[in-house]
Motif scaffolding. Structure first.
Motif, PDB file in Angstrom:
ATOM      1  N   SER A   1     -25.535  33.731   7.672  1.00 11.06           N
ATOM      2  CA  SER A   1     -26.060  33.852   9.037  1.00 11.06           C
ATOM      3  C   SER A   1     -27.193  34.878   9.151  1.00 11.06           C
ATOM      4  O   SER A   1     -27.844  34.971  10.191  1.00 11.06           O
ATOM      5  N   CYS A   2     -27.423  35.655   8.068  1.00 10.87           N
ATOM      6  CA  CYS A   2     -28.532  36.621   8.117  1.00 10.87           C
ATOM      7  C   CYS A   2     -29.862  35.875   8.142  1.00 10.87           C
ATOM      8  O   CYS A   2     -29.992  34.771   7.604  1.00 10.87           O
ATOM      9  N   LYS A   3     -30.846  36.529   8.731  1.00 10.14           N
ATOM     10  CA  LYS A   3     -32.171  35.900   8.805  1.00 10.14           C
ATOM     11  C   LYS A   3     -32.844  35.872   7.427  1.00 10.14           C
ATOM     12  O   LYS A   3     -33.558  34.935   7.091  1.00 10.14           O
ATOM     13  N   LYS A   4     -32.607  36.915   6.627  1.00  9.18           N
ATOM     14  CA  LYS A   4     -33.230  37.013   5.298  1.00  9.18           C
ATOM     15  C   LYS A   4     -32.193  37.480   4.277  1.00  9.18           C
ATOM     16  O   LYS A   4     -31.222  38.163   4.628  1.00  9.18           O
ATOM     17  N   ARG A   5     -32.473  37.164   2.978  1.00  5.25           N
ATOM     18  CA  ARG A   5     -31.623  37.624   1.884  1.00  5.25           C
ATOM     19  C   ARG A   5     -32.518  38.174   0.757  1.00  5.25           C
ATOM     20  O   ARG A   5     -33.505  37.518   0.380  1.00  5.25           O
ATOM     21  N   VAL A   6     -32.190  39.354   0.278  1.00  4.91           N
ATOM     22  CA  VAL A   6     -32.974  40.011  -0.779  1.00  4.91           C
ATOM     23  C   VAL A   6     -32.041  40.325  -1.943  1.00  4.91           C
ATOM     24  O   VAL A   6     -30.995  40.952  -1.756  1.00  4.91           O
ATOM     25  N   ILE A   7     -32.413  39.849  -3.137  1.00  8.41           N
ATOM     26  CA  ILE A   7     -31.661  40.156  -4.361  1.00  8.41           C
ATOM     27  C   ILE A   7     -32.384  41.306  -5.069  1.00  8.41           C
ATOM     28  O   ILE A   7     -33.615  41.291  -5.154  1.00  8.41           O
ATOM     29  N   TYR A   8     -31.635  42.282  -5.572  1.00  6.85           N
ATOM     30  CA  TYR A   8     -32.287  43.330  -6.369  1.00  6.85           C
ATOM     31  C   TYR A   8     -31.417  43.686  -7.571  1.00  6.85           C
ATOM     32  O   TYR A   8     -30.195  43.703  -7.496  1.00  6.85           O
ATOM     33  N   LEU A   9     -32.099  43.890  -8.687  1.00  6.51           N
ATOM     34  CA  LEU A   9     -31.436  44.200  -9.959  1.00  6.51           C
ATOM     35  C   LEU A   9     -32.423  44.971 -10.831  1.00  6.51           C
ATOM     36  O   LEU A   9     -33.599  45.109 -10.465  1.00  6.51           O
ATOM     37  N   HIS A  10     -31.946  45.469 -11.964  1.00  5.65           N
ATOM     38  CA  HIS A  10     -32.840  46.266 -12.807  1.00  5.65           C
ATOM     39  C   HIS A  10     -33.668  45.402 -13.758  1.00  5.65           C
ATOM     40  O   HIS A  10     -34.886  45.523 -13.831  1.00  5.65           O
ATOM     41  N   HIS A  11     -33.007  44.536 -14.506  1.00  2.38           N
ATOM     42  CA  HIS A  11     -33.699  43.839 -15.595  1.00  2.38           C
ATOM     43  C   HIS A  11     -34.532  42.660 -15.092  1.00  2.38           C
ATOM     44  O   HIS A  11     -34.310  42.126 -14.023  1.00  2.38           O
ATOM     45  N   HIS A  12     -35.459  42.257 -15.925  1.00  2.15           N
ATOM     46  CA  HIS A  12     -36.482  41.284 -15.536  1.00  2.15           C
ATOM     47  C   HIS A  12     -35.954  39.853 -15.687  1.00  2.15           C
ATOM     48  O   HIS A  12     -35.609  39.433 -16.785  1.00  2.15           O
ATOM     49  N   PRO A  13     -35.928  39.082 -14.588  1.00  2.00           N
ATOM     50  CA  PRO A  13     -35.405  37.714 -14.693  1.00  2.00           C
ATOM     51  C   PRO A  13     -36.392  36.715 -15.273  1.00  2.00           C
ATOM     52  O   PRO A  13     -36.008  35.617 -15.632  1.00  2.00           O
ATOM     53  N   PHE A  14     -37.671  37.070 -15.356  1.00  2.00           N
ATOM     54  CA  PHE A  14     -38.685  36.051 -15.690  1.00  2.00           C
ATOM     55  C   PHE A  14     -39.514  36.378 -16.931  1.00  2.00           C
ATOM     56  O   PHE A  14     -40.406  35.627 -17.261  1.00  2.00           O
TER      57      PHE A  14
END
Ligand SMILES: [Fe+2]
Length: 273
Positions: free
Chosen positions: A161-174
């Motif tokens: 139900s949140c307007k936005k979602r932010v994922i954060y982590l240390h290591h590089h996914p790409f």
């Protein structure tokens, strides 16, 4: 909606970095980016250079207290490889120590905070990276338990139900360089793409670790994919610096406004670089 101030890889305890970071904190308190209460601070790991030096944890907590007293009420952190040991040698004892120091409770990752109608979802990319055989490299691994929890939590009503979602982590996914991409990046991709397909938007993914400060906007259908670089410009090992496929160390600390398009986000230059 509040804006995000994304920084990474402080490495407090390395050379004079506690002093250089304190100078940055003074600038932030002085209003260099505007009213502190308009911002949520996200720090994507490597807060300290060496977790075995407990004074470094104390120094960073002092800086957080200065920021909070000035109005930066929300400072969200997740651990990097240096926060669990020396950077190369992680120790499980630091998992709980990090939680005690920065969350004040024994929460399981993902750490979720809903602030101003934004769900902030913090992942521990060291969670499955603490075996003896993980010591040679430092790509990061979330592990299936944490990924399953992430998948479940993304579908909870209070997150959907949140307007936005932010994922954060240390290591590089790409990062496609050999041994530099999160080991279970493909599984994370599946979970996030599946959520997006179910109309659960992922509005940003924020990370650090490589100190290169590159953005990969648009990957996995995510508008904002940002590496914050190293706010203190921590140098890499001499060997890595000599390899042609590594970019220069950069500070890519950013102000992110989720209510606007990514081209309105901007980097903060604290070093004249
Ligand atoms: Fe780092």
């Amino acid at each position: 909606m509040k804006k995000i101030l994304h920084m990474s890889d402080l490495h407090i305890g390395y050379k004079n970095f506690s002093e250089t970071f304190h100078e940055i904190v003074i600038k932030l308190i002085g209003g260099v980016i505007g009213n502190p209460s308009d911002f949520i601070v996200i720090i994507t790991g490597d807060l300290v250079e060496n977790a075995n030096n407990s004074e470094s944890y104390n120094q960073i907590k002092d800086e957080f207290n200065y920021l909070k007293d000035a109005g930066y009420e929300s400072i969200l952190v997740i651990p990097g490889n240096h926060d669990y040991g020396t950077g190369s040698f992680g120790d499980k004892k630091f998992v709980n120590l990090f939680k005690q120091n920065f969350f004040n409770e024994n929460r399981k990752y993902p750490i979720i905070n809903v602030i101003d109608n934004i769900a902030f979802i913090g992942l521990d990319s060291m969670a499955a990276e603490l075996h003896w055989y993980d010591r040679l490299w430092a790509e990061g691994e979330l592990g299936s338990e944490q990924l399953n929890r992430l998948n479940n939590r993304l579908r909870k009503d209070n997150i959907q139900s949140c307007k936005k979602r932010v994922i954060y982590l240390h290591h590089h996914p790409f990062d496609r360089k050999p041994l530099h991409q999160l080991k279970d990046s493909n599984k994370l991709c599946e979970i996030l793409e599946s959520a997006i397909n179910d109309s659960i938007s992922i509005d940003a993914i924020l990370y650090g670790h490589n100190h290169e400060g590159k953005s990969n906007n648009g990957y996995w259908g995510i508008q904002r994919c940002y590496d914050a670089g190293s706010i203190n410009l921590k140098p890499r090992s001499k060997l890595k610096n000599e390899l042609p496929w590594f970019d220069k160390v950069k500070n890519s600390t950013r102000v992110i406004d989720l209510e606007n398009t990514p081209d309105t986000d901007y980097k903060l230059n604290f070093h004249g670089n």
